[in-house]
Design a protein around this motif. Sequence first.
Motif, mmCIF file in Angstrom:
data_model
loop_
_atom_site.group_PDB
_atom_site.id
_atom_site.type_symbol
_atom_site.label_atom_id
_atom_site.label_comp_id
_atom_site.label_asym_id
_atom_site.label_seq_id
_atom_site.Cartn_x
_atom_site.Cartn_y
_atom_site.Cartn_z
ATOM 1 N N ILE A 238 4.496 -8.402 -3.110
ATOM 2 C CA ILE A 238 5.539 -7.517 -2.601
ATOM 3 C C ILE A 238 6.886 -7.704 -3.295
ATOM 4 O O ILE A 238 7.530 -6.715 -3.692
ATOM 5 N N PRO A 239 7.384 -8.940 -3.505
ATOM 6 C CA PRO A 239 8.711 -9.078 -4.126
ATOM 7 C C PRO A 239 8.829 -8.430 -5.501
ATOM 8 O O PRO A 239 9.877 -7.865 -5.831
ATOM 9 N N VAL A 240 7.755 -8.493 -6.323
ATOM 10 C CA VAL A 240 7.859 -7.880 -7.656
ATOM 11 C C VAL A 240 7.509 -6.401 -7.622
ATOM 12 O O VAL A 240 8.056 -5.617 -8.404
ATOM 13 N N MET A 241 6.624 -5.990 -6.740
ATOM 14 C CA MET A 241 6.278 -4.572 -6.670
ATOM 15 C C MET A 241 7.462 -3.740 -6.169
ATOM 16 O O MET A 241 7.563 -2.551 -6.481
ATOM 17 N N ARG A 242 8.345 -4.348 -5.435
ATOM 18 C CA ARG A 242 9.547 -3.637 -4.986
ATOM 19 C C ARG A 242 10.416 -3.223 -6.175
ATOM 20 O O ARG A 242 11.209 -2.286 -6.065
ATOM 21 N N THR A 243 10.283 -3.928 -7.291
ATOM 22 C CA THR A 243 11.139 -3.644 -8.448
ATOM 23 C C THR A 243 10.577 -2.548 -9.351
ATOM 24 O O THR A 243 11.237 -2.147 -10.306
ATOM 25 N N VAL A 244 9.361 -2.064 -9.077
ATOM 26 C CA VAL A 244 8.754 -1.025 -9.904
ATOM 27 C C VAL A 244 9.434 0.313 -9.615
ATOM 28 O O VAL A 244 9.561 0.723 -8.453
ATOM 29 N N SER A 245 9.860 0.997 -10.638
ATOM 30 C CA SER A 245 10.549 2.272 -10.479
ATOM 31 C C SER A 245 9.667 3.291 -9.771
ATOM 32 O O SER A 245 8.495 3.468 -10.107
ATOM 33 N N GLY A 246 10.235 3.947 -8.779
ATOM 34 C CA GLY A 246 9.523 4.999 -8.074
ATOM 35 C C GLY A 246 8.863 4.567 -6.795
ATOM 36 O O GLY A 246 8.431 5.413 -6.001
ATOM 37 N N VAL A 247 8.750 3.264 -6.556
ATOM 38 C CA VAL A 247 8.142 2.792 -5.309
ATOM 39 C C VAL A 247 9.115 3.030 -4.161
ATOM 40 O O VAL A 247 10.258 2.574 -4.188
ATOM 41 N N GLY A 248 8.653 3.746 -3.145
ATOM 42 C CA GLY A 248 9.508 4.025 -2.000
ATOM 43 C C GLY A 248 9.285 3.071 -0.847
ATOM 44 O O GLY A 248 10.216 2.467 -0.330
ATOM 45 N N THR A 249 8.031 2.909 -0.444
ATOM 46 C CA THR A 249 7.674 2.047 0.682
ATOM 47 C C THR A 249 6.591 1.080 0.243
ATOM 48 O O THR A 249 5.642 1.483 -0.445
ATOM 49 N N ILE A 250 6.731 -0.175 0.620
ATOM 50 C CA ILE A 250 5.710 -1.190 0.347
ATOM 51 C C ILE A 250 4.999 -1.523 1.654
ATOM 52 O O ILE A 250 5.651 -1.762 2.682
ATOM 53 N N VAL A 251 3.681 -1.555 1.609
ATOM 54 C CA VAL A 251 2.889 -1.919 2.778
ATOM 55 C C VAL A 251 1.962 -3.058 2.391
ATOM 56 O O VAL A 251 1.242 -2.962 1.385
ATOM 57 N N GLU A 252 1.964 -4.132 3.163
ATOM 58 C CA GLU A 252 1.048 -5.230 2.878
ATOM 59 C C GLU A 252 -0.379 -4.801 3.185
ATOM 60 O O GLU A 252 -0.647 -4.144 4.207
ATOM 61 N N LYS A 253 -1.286 -5.156 2.307
ATOM 62 C CA LYS A 253 -2.686 -4.781 2.489
ATOM 63 C C LYS A 253 -3.207 -5.294 3.824
ATOM 64 O O LYS A 253 -3.030 -6.462 4.174
ATOM 65 N N GLY A 254 -3.818 -4.418 4.575
ATOM 66 C CA GLY A 254 -4.346 -4.774 5.884
ATOM 67 C C GLY A 254 -3.434 -4.386 7.022
ATOM 68 O O GLY A 254 -3.868 -4.351 8.186
ATOM 69 N N ALA A 255 -2.175 -4.098 6.716
ATOM 70 C CA ALA A 255 -1.231 -3.706 7.759
ATOM 71 C C ALA A 255 -1.404 -2.224 8.094
ATOM 72 O O ALA A 255 -2.032 -1.460 7.347
ATOM 73 N N LYS A 256 -0.817 -1.792 9.202
ATOM 74 C CA LYS A 256 -0.891 -0.389 9.603
ATOM 75 C C LYS A 256 -0.150 0.466 8.589
ATOM 76 O O LYS A 256 0.953 0.148 8.174
ATOM 77 N N LEU A 257 -0.777 1.552 8.194
ATOM 78 C CA LEU A 257 -0.199 2.426 7.181
ATOM 79 C C LEU A 257 0.753 3.442 7.808
ATOM 80 O O LEU A 257 0.468 3.977 8.891
ATOM 81 N N PRO A 258 1.853 3.735 7.135
ATOM 82 C CA PRO A 258 2.734 4.808 7.614
ATOM 83 C C PRO A 258 2.105 6.169 7.329
ATOM 84 O O PRO A 258 1.101 6.258 6.612
ATOM 85 N N PRO A 259 2.646 7.241 7.843
ATOM 86 C CA PRO A 259 2.082 8.572 7.573
ATOM 87 C C PRO A 259 2.108 8.895 6.084
ATOM 88 O O PRO A 259 3.039 8.536 5.366
ATOM 89 N N PHE A 260 1.064 9.558 5.599
ATOM 90 C CA PHE A 260 0.991 9.981 4.203
ATOM 91 C C PHE A 260 0.151 11.246 4.127
ATOM 92 O O PHE A 260 -0.632 11.553 5.038
ATOM 93 N N ASP A 261 0.325 11.983 3.036
ATOM 94 C CA ASP A 261 -0.356 13.263 2.870
ATOM 95 C C ASP A 261 -1.590 13.176 1.981
ATOM 96 O O ASP A 261 -2.564 13.904 2.177
ATOM 97 N N LEU A 262 -1.517 12.309 0.967
ATOM 98 C CA LEU A 262 -2.612 12.123 0.023
ATOM 99 C C LEU A 262 -2.692 10.646 -0.330
ATOM 100 O O LEU A 262 -1.726 9.890 -0.146
ATOM 101 N N HIS A 263 -3.812 10.230 -0.856
ATOM 102 C CA HIS A 263 -3.966 8.835 -1.269
ATOM 103 C C HIS A 263 -4.825 8.772 -2.517
ATOM 104 O O HIS A 263 -5.592 9.699 -2.818
ATOM 105 N N VAL A 264 -4.709 7.655 -3.242
ATOM 106 C CA VAL A 264 -5.544 7.404 -4.407
ATOM 107 C C VAL A 264 -5.478 5.908 -4.709
ATOM 108 O O VAL A 264 -4.410 5.293 -4.551
ATOM 109 N N PRO A 265 -6.588 5.266 -5.089
ATOM 110 C CA PRO A 265 -6.525 3.854 -5.480
ATOM 111 C C PRO A 265 -5.631 3.691 -6.705
ATOM 112 O O PRO A 265 -5.673 4.519 -7.625
ATOM 113 N N LEU A 266 -4.842 2.644 -6.728
ATOM 114 C CA LEU A 266 -3.935 2.418 -7.851
ATOM 115 C C LEU A 266 -4.675 2.405 -9.180
ATOM 116 O O LEU A 266 -4.192 2.946 -10.186
#
Length: 567
Positions: free
Chosen positions: A343-371
């Motif tokens: 999480i600390p380094v992924m926060r620095t990637v340009s364009g990332v809006g929200t970080i969610v830890e794997k396994g945690a409850k996901l916020p609302p989203f419209d589409l998804h795709v594996p990274l």
Amino acid sequence: MAKSKTMTKPRAAKKGKKATTGTATGSRKVKAAVTSAAGAADTLGTTPVSVNPVTSEREPKAQPRTSAQIKSQTQTKSEAKLINSHQKQAETAALSPSVTVSAPVAAAPATARPGKSELFARALKAHQTGNIDEAISLYGAVLRQNPDQPDVWNNLGVALRRSKRLDASLMAYRRAAELRPGNAGLWSNMGNCLREMMRFDEAAAAHAKALELDASIKSHPFNAGLVYRDTNRFDQAVAHFDAALAIDPDYVDANWDKALAQLAMGQFDAGWAGYETRRKLADNPIRPLESVPEWDGKTDLRGKRLLLRAEQGFGDMIQFARFVPLVAKKAAHIILECRGELIPVMRTVSGVGTIVEKGAKLPPFDLHVPLLSLPYVLKINAPDLHRISTDPYISAPKGKQARLSPPAGTVLKVGLIWAGKLNPRDRSCPLELLLPLMAQKGASFYSFQVDDRRGDIAKLGAGALITDMGDHIHDFGDSAVLMRDMDLIITIDSAPAHLAGALGLPVWMLQLYTTDWRWMVNRADSPWYPTMRIYRQLSPGDWQDAIGYLKQDFDVLLQARLREILK
């Protein structure tokens, strides 16, 4: 980095193998596929024990087994053929943790001496349920009563190989081959064992023998292809994988390894398409999100919240994070799922809006795709990759500071990572081989190991030469901050190698003879990380040349730095 997790990444996802069985009628042999520890499905024999040499009475047959999915490191399943062990291949041995016996075998009364067929049934059941040491002991008991049983020798070889007793495994296969030289599955099993021992020429010969005897079993050409893959002859590997796919176009393992070979050769169009096969691998589950559609790369993302899903290891996530800025330009908001240590380094990637830890409850989203599907849906080719990878895309988190106190006269601060996980293969380099780098003054070395291998420093008495930073590293953010203060990172193929490359730092990576697809072949640079230099083993298991070349370059760099100080 988190302890014991941040040093390495899992390689290619593992695969599940399907065990196949038959019914025993008359003298017919029953065979089943079993996954070995090395990732291949070995063929197990379930034949009835041979005629009792004392009473000449034929023993009853062992119960046939049902098909079962078996996990393995990365390759194949073997179908009904005796214990044909493949390394990523199919072994003809009888067991695997998930293989089951169709009916329980009754235990012999304590006062009665078990017969040969009962011992064999017990051995087979132990093998199938993962009690490998018990199976080895029981196979041995069967063979002491009558050593002229090739299927039992074959099963013993599979069990021994699974327990990493490769020399004994090979001898068991040799005994089986002496008794039944025309068994194709046995030769394939033997080839798997030899491949794991890195005796590649002998492995290729054994697999050639298996194909000569029976090329109709899909695991036989597939297992042979793995030898060519492991010796970086990817065009020949693909030819063998294609032969397996001609028999079964839906052969998951062959499709997967073919894709990795294509990526290693820079054939990105076909490689990324085949890389989607990972979704079918038994040990690479991507939990379904059926209520929300998956992005196919074509649907308009304007005004949409896109979830990029976590999968595979730390290094894979860092490597593929470079594609996030591309898709962020198309969507209204990017939600990135990842493991907590990242999480600390992924926060620095340009364009990332929200970080969610794997396994945690996901916020609302419209589409998804594996990274890791982004290069496929974005249709990334070689020029695209070169353009995207030109600049660093991760930075050290703000607010954290490195606290280094290098000795006086230091002109070169060097971070070290020399060890990682043992699977799918040990990528470690013995620390003692790197000690000659420390013979000259002017360089200070810092260990980024966070696992038990930190103890190597004390074992070698190298505490005055290497500063252990393990207590200061709790996640990748800590590592990034400390790396930022280094002049050079020397590492094995590991998650820190990806981190240093993503940070745009000079990183020299020691690479095994059997290369991973992303590092390609016959090149000292990487299309993924412009600041990376690769030092490859020139022969299996031998670091001498790679470290020799690295030391030459290191000495040149150090002397250049010293001359700069004297100006």
